[in-house]
Design an enzyme around this catalytic site. Structure first.
Site, PDB file in Angstrom:
ATOM      1  N   TYR A  17      24.431  17.754  67.509  1.00  0.00           N
ATOM      2  CA  TYR A  17      25.017  18.749  67.189  1.00  0.00           C
ATOM      3  C   TYR A  17      23.887  19.557  66.616  1.00  0.00           C
ATOM      4  O   TYR A  17      23.719  20.950  67.036  1.00  0.00           O
ATOM      5  CB  TYR A  17      26.139  18.801  66.190  1.00  0.00           C
ATOM      6  CG  TYR A  17      26.637  20.080  65.741  1.00  0.00           C
ATOM      7  CD1 TYR A  17      27.348  20.811  66.373  1.00  0.00           C
ATOM      8  CD2 TYR A  17      26.551  20.435  64.507  1.00  0.00           C
ATOM      9  CE1 TYR A  17      27.857  22.274  66.160  1.00  0.00           C
ATOM     10  CE2 TYR A  17      26.965  21.812  64.180  1.00  0.00           C
ATOM     11  CZ  TYR A  17      27.555  22.409  64.869  1.00  0.00           C
ATOM     12  OH  TYR A  17      27.925  23.878  64.271  1.00  0.00           O
ATOM     13  N   GLU A  39      35.335  26.442  62.005  1.00  0.00           N
ATOM     14  CA  GLU A  39      34.904  26.868  60.941  1.00  0.00           C
ATOM     15  C   GLU A  39      36.133  26.920  59.698  1.00  0.00           C
ATOM     16  O   GLU A  39      36.013  26.460  58.858  1.00  0.00           O
ATOM     17  CB  GLU A  39      34.048  27.842  60.658  1.00  0.00           C
ATOM     18  CG  GLU A  39      32.738  27.785  61.550  1.00  0.00           C
ATOM     19  CD  GLU A  39      31.774  26.627  61.093  1.00  0.00           C
ATOM     20  OE1 GLU A  39      32.005  25.979  59.789  1.00  0.00           O
ATOM     21  OE2 GLU A  39      30.666  26.277  61.821  1.00  0.00           O
ATOM     22  N   TRP A  47      31.880  19.118  57.541  1.00  0.00           N
ATOM     23  CA  TRP A  47      31.631  19.354  58.882  1.00  0.00           C
ATOM     24  C   TRP A  47      31.722  18.248  59.803  1.00  0.00           C
ATOM     25  O   TRP A  47      32.423  18.422  60.778  1.00  0.00           O
ATOM     26  CB  TRP A  47      30.445  20.365  59.097  1.00  0.00           C
ATOM     27  CG  TRP A  47      30.238  20.615  60.579  1.00  0.00           C
ATOM     28  CD1 TRP A  47      29.405  20.125  61.769  1.00  0.00           C
ATOM     29  CD2 TRP A  47      31.307  21.336  61.316  1.00  0.00           C
ATOM     30  NE1 TRP A  47      29.624  20.567  62.789  1.00  0.00           N
ATOM     31  CE2 TRP A  47      30.533  21.585  62.786  1.00  0.00           C
ATOM     32  CE3 TRP A  47      32.271  22.061  61.287  1.00  0.00           C
ATOM     33  CZ2 TRP A  47      31.262  22.046  63.757  1.00  0.00           C
ATOM     34  CZ3 TRP A  47      33.046  22.845  62.195  1.00  0.00           C
ATOM     35  CH2 TRP A  47      32.405  22.865  63.649  1.00  0.00           C
TER      36      TRP A  47
END
Length: 196
Positions: A17, A39, A47
């Site tokens: 990522y 988000e 995350w």
């Protein structure tokens, strides 16, 4: 000694990522919508938690197709609340549905979500912080973006979430100064028409 990533070292999913997505330019409506939703789901969580559940989120939310998500009703909310593969937070689920409807309203007004997001790009790009403590959680631009998104009917998009979406979509390049990916991201941003 090899340069260190900003984050993700040691976890292949996180490394991929970081190296291939975070900060690279994203402008297409559905892809921007997905990042705004994810988000928002990330708010209050790490995350990596969202990243590990991303494919399940995509399946649960019909690939983040705004037209399909905008049609969700109470039965869909119940289905999503029962899906252990995603973050089961009713406020965030309902915000994603409201945001899909807001995307369709934008379309009706001749506004593209990606263009709207990118219109809040800072005039001068940051030079790259030396450490993560130098990366802001919000900026004047993210506060203005959050205000505009809320004005247009979006929910769960405060200044921190708006800034995270700006980072994820490459509106800003917050790869650290010594990160081996920073230059690649900046080149991709320049090629996409972002301010160099």
């Amino acid at each position: 000694m090899r340069a260190m990533r900003c984050f993700g070292d040691g976890d292949p999913l996180y490394e991929r990522y970081h190296d291939t997505e975070w900060g690279f330019p994203v402008r297409e409506e559905r892809a921007v919508f997905e990042r705004v939703c994810l988000e928002a789901f990330q708010s209050g969580l790490a995350w990596i938690t969202i990243l590990r559940k991303r494919e399940t989120f995509r399946a649960a939310f019909d690939g983040f197709d705004p037209e399909r998500v905008a049609r969700y009703g109470d039965g869909d909310v119940a289905r999503l609340m029962g899906d252990a593969g995603i973050v089961r937070n009713r406020a965030k689920i309902e915000a994603s549905i409201a945001n899909a409807r807001a995307v369709l309203t934008l379309r009706d007004e001749g506004v593209d979500l990606g263009e709207l997001l990118w219109s809040f790009a800072p005039a001068a790009p940051a030079g790259g912080a030396d450490g993560s403590s130098g990366v802001p959680a919000t900026t004047a631009e993210s506060r203005a973006l959050a205000k505009e998104l809320k004005r247009r009917g979006f929910r769960f998009v405060g200044p921190t979430t708006a800034y995270a979406a700006m980072q994820a979509c490459g509106v800003v390049n917050d790869h650290l100064a010594g990160c081996p990916v920073r230059a690649d991201v900046e080149a991709a941003r320049a090629a996409s028409g972002a301010a160099a």
